[in-house]
Design an enzyme around this catalytic site. Sequence first.
Site, PDB file in Angstrom:
ATOM      1  N   TYR A   1       0.842  -1.211   0.000  1.00  0.00           N
ATOM      2  CA  TYR A   1       0.000   0.000   0.000  1.00  0.00           C
ATOM      3  C   TYR A   1       0.872   1.255   0.000  1.00  0.00           C
ATOM      4  CZ  TYR A   1      -3.752   3.171   1.510  1.00  0.00           C
ATOM      5  OH  TYR A   1      -4.662   4.202   1.596  1.00  0.00           O
TER       6      TYR A   1
ATOM      7  N   LYS B   1       1.083   4.131  -2.969  1.00  0.00           N
ATOM      8  CA  LYS B   1       0.709   5.529  -2.757  1.00  0.00           C
ATOM      9  C   LYS B   1       1.896   6.474  -3.007  1.00  0.00           C
ATOM     10  CE  LYS B   1      -3.635   4.845  -1.765  1.00  0.00           C
ATOM     11  NZ  LYS B   1      -4.693   5.308  -2.689  1.00  0.00           N
TER      12      LYS B   1
HETATM   13  N1  LIG Z   1      -9.686   5.559   4.850  1.00  0.00           N
HETATM   14  C1  LIG Z   1      -8.507   6.102   5.026  1.00  0.00           C
HETATM   15  O1  LIG Z   1      -8.024   6.295   6.156  1.00  0.00           O
HETATM   16  C2  LIG Z   1      -7.685   6.494   3.841  1.00  0.00           C
HETATM   17  C3  LIG Z   1      -6.525   7.260   4.053  1.00  0.00           C
HETATM   18  C4  LIG Z   1      -5.748   7.644   2.971  1.00  0.00           C
HETATM   19  C5  LIG Z   1      -6.115   7.280   1.693  1.00  0.00           C
HETATM   20  N2  LIG Z   1      -7.231   6.534   1.504  1.00  0.00           N
HETATM   21  C6  LIG Z   1      -7.561   6.175   0.124  1.00  0.00           C
HETATM   22  O2  LIG Z   1      -8.856   6.657  -0.203  1.00  0.00           O
HETATM   23  C7  LIG Z   1      -9.448   5.818  -1.194  1.00  0.00           C
HETATM   24  C8  LIG Z   1     -10.819   5.376  -0.708  1.00  0.00           C
HETATM   25  O3  LIG Z   1     -10.647   4.723   0.527  1.00  0.00           O
HETATM   26  P1  LIG Z   1     -11.872   4.387   1.478  1.00  0.00           P
HETATM   27  O4  LIG Z   1     -11.359   4.409   2.861  1.00  0.00           O
HETATM   28  O5  LIG Z   1     -13.057   5.195   1.110  1.00  0.00           O
HETATM   29  O6  LIG Z   1     -12.084   2.842   1.067  1.00  0.00           O
HETATM   30  P2  LIG Z   1     -13.410   1.968   0.879  1.00  0.00           P
HETATM   31  O7  LIG Z   1     -12.969   0.554   0.806  1.00  0.00           O
HETATM   32  O8  LIG Z   1     -14.457   2.354   1.877  1.00  0.00           O
HETATM   33  O9  LIG Z   1     -13.909   2.451  -0.575  1.00  0.00           O
HETATM   34  C9  LIG Z   1     -13.179   2.130  -1.732  1.00  0.00           C
HETATM   35  C10 LIG Z   1     -14.146   1.873  -2.866  1.00  0.00           C
HETATM   36  O10 LIG Z   1     -13.369   1.536  -4.034  1.00  0.00           O
HETATM   37  C11 LIG Z   1     -13.953   0.396  -4.651  1.00  0.00           C
HETATM   38  N3  LIG Z   1     -12.934  -0.335  -5.387  1.00  0.00           N
HETATM   39  C12 LIG Z   1     -11.989  -1.184  -4.893  1.00  0.00           C
HETATM   40  N4  LIG Z   1     -11.267  -1.718  -5.876  1.00  0.00           N
HETATM   41  C13 LIG Z   1     -11.747  -1.199  -7.033  1.00  0.00           C
HETATM   42  C14 LIG Z   1     -11.416  -1.380  -8.402  1.00  0.00           C
HETATM   43  N5  LIG Z   1     -10.451  -2.239  -8.772  1.00  0.00           N
HETATM   44  N6  LIG Z   1     -12.099  -0.677  -9.345  1.00  0.00           N
HETATM   45  C15 LIG Z   1     -13.103   0.168  -8.974  1.00  0.00           C
HETATM   46  N7  LIG Z   1     -13.478   0.356  -7.686  1.00  0.00           N
HETATM   47  C16 LIG Z   1     -12.804  -0.310  -6.739  1.00  0.00           C
HETATM   48  C17 LIG Z   1     -14.532  -0.405  -3.506  1.00  0.00           C
HETATM   49  O11 LIG Z   1     -15.545  -1.316  -3.949  1.00  0.00           O
HETATM   50  C18 LIG Z   1     -15.079   0.682  -2.596  1.00  0.00           C
HETATM   51  O12 LIG Z   1     -16.410   1.020  -2.912  1.00  0.00           O
HETATM   52  C19 LIG Z   1      -8.457   4.672  -1.408  1.00  0.00           C
HETATM   53  O13 LIG Z   1      -7.644   4.951  -2.542  1.00  0.00           O
HETATM   54  C20 LIG Z   1      -7.629   4.689  -0.142  1.00  0.00           C
HETATM   55  O14 LIG Z   1      -6.350   4.142  -0.337  1.00  0.00           O
HETATM   56  C21 LIG Z   1      -8.030   6.129   2.542  1.00  0.00           C
END
Ligand SMILES: NC(=O)c1ccc[n+]([C@@H]2O[C@H](COP(=O)([O-])OP(=O)(O)OC[C@H]3O[C@@H](n4cnc5c(N)ncnc54)[C@H](O)[C@@H]3O)[C@@H](O)[C@H]2O)c1
Length: 249
Positions: free
Chosen positions: A153, A157
């Site tokens: 991960y 990123k």
């Molecule tokens: N939650 C956190 O603390 C956090 C922090 C930093 C970055 N992020 C990033 O934010 C983004 C969203 O994270 P989140 O926490 O909302 O996650 P989440 O799992 O709640 O939502 C992610 C969504 O992406 C969809 N998804 C997964 N793989 C996919 C693919 N191959 N094609 C299309 N859709 C796909 C999933 O079905 C889901 O609906 C991610 O890129 C994550 O790395 C999250």
Amino acid sequence: MRLSGKTAIVTGAGRGIGRAIAQRFLQEGAALLLCDVAPERLTGALTALRPLGEVHTQVADVSSAHDADALVAKALGVWGRIDILVNNAGVATFAPFLDIAEADWDRTLAVNLKGMFLVGQRVARAMAGAAGGAIVNMASTNGLVGERRLAAYNASKAGVILLTKTMAIELAEHRIRVNCVCPGFIGTELVGESGGDESFIREYVGKIPLGRVGRPEEVAAVFAFLASDDAAFVSGESVVVDGGQLAEE
Ligand SMILES: NC(=O)c1ccc[n+]([C@@H]2O[C@H](COP(=O)([O-])OP(=O)(O)OC[C@H]3O[C@@H](n4cnc5c(N)ncnc54)[C@H](O)[C@@H]3O)[C@@H](O)[C@H]2O)c1
């Protein structure tokens, strides 16, 4: 209504931060094409968000060139142009470095990094042939500092941050701005599914000067700024949204 009249694709919009971005963009006046790999999540988002404005959906796996082609073709079929891309879809698997399975490594890099390339390249080609646009990629504070048990991960990123800078440099002549957002700990389902139990969360919050986990809407607000003309002279930037966490050693 900073995005009034704009058309936008949001990937991974079925839940979590992507869905919050979609909601904010609708409230700012954009018309949206939402994509997610999980059809039931996409249906849930459509039901919740449709009352707010124009929403289209497409089931797509961003790591598939075929799906990326179909996604962009759908947007162009509906609107004839794409003004904004939010490359948000991402996955995370927790494991000590010594135990990471090759399949988990490959999937993480395929979705989080290659997916941004595939969708980003196709959307940028469409934008370059039109009036330009804005691309906002989802990175993470994990692209700036390492976190244990998240090697794939973290690497994905960090890749997003340099991909963003390179896209910004190369696409500027086509009037396309490219930026990324680096959230810290945001309360979504992803965190719970990745082994983030109560004690993990308590310990983590101790490292955040603002003293709490972030909310998806607080990340969505930064995406809306970067996608809008308020950020007309901002490109190649990584905006950290972490409650002050990285400011402290
Ligand atoms: N939650 C956190 O603390 C956090 C922090 C930093 C970055 N992020 C990033 O934010 C983004 C969203 O994270 P989140 O926490 O909302 O996650 P989440 O799992 O709640 O939502 C992610 C969504 O992406 C969809 N998804 C997964 N793989 C996919 C693919 N191959 N094609 C299309 N859709 C796909 C999933 O079905 C889901 O609906 C991610 O890129 C994550 O790395 C999250």
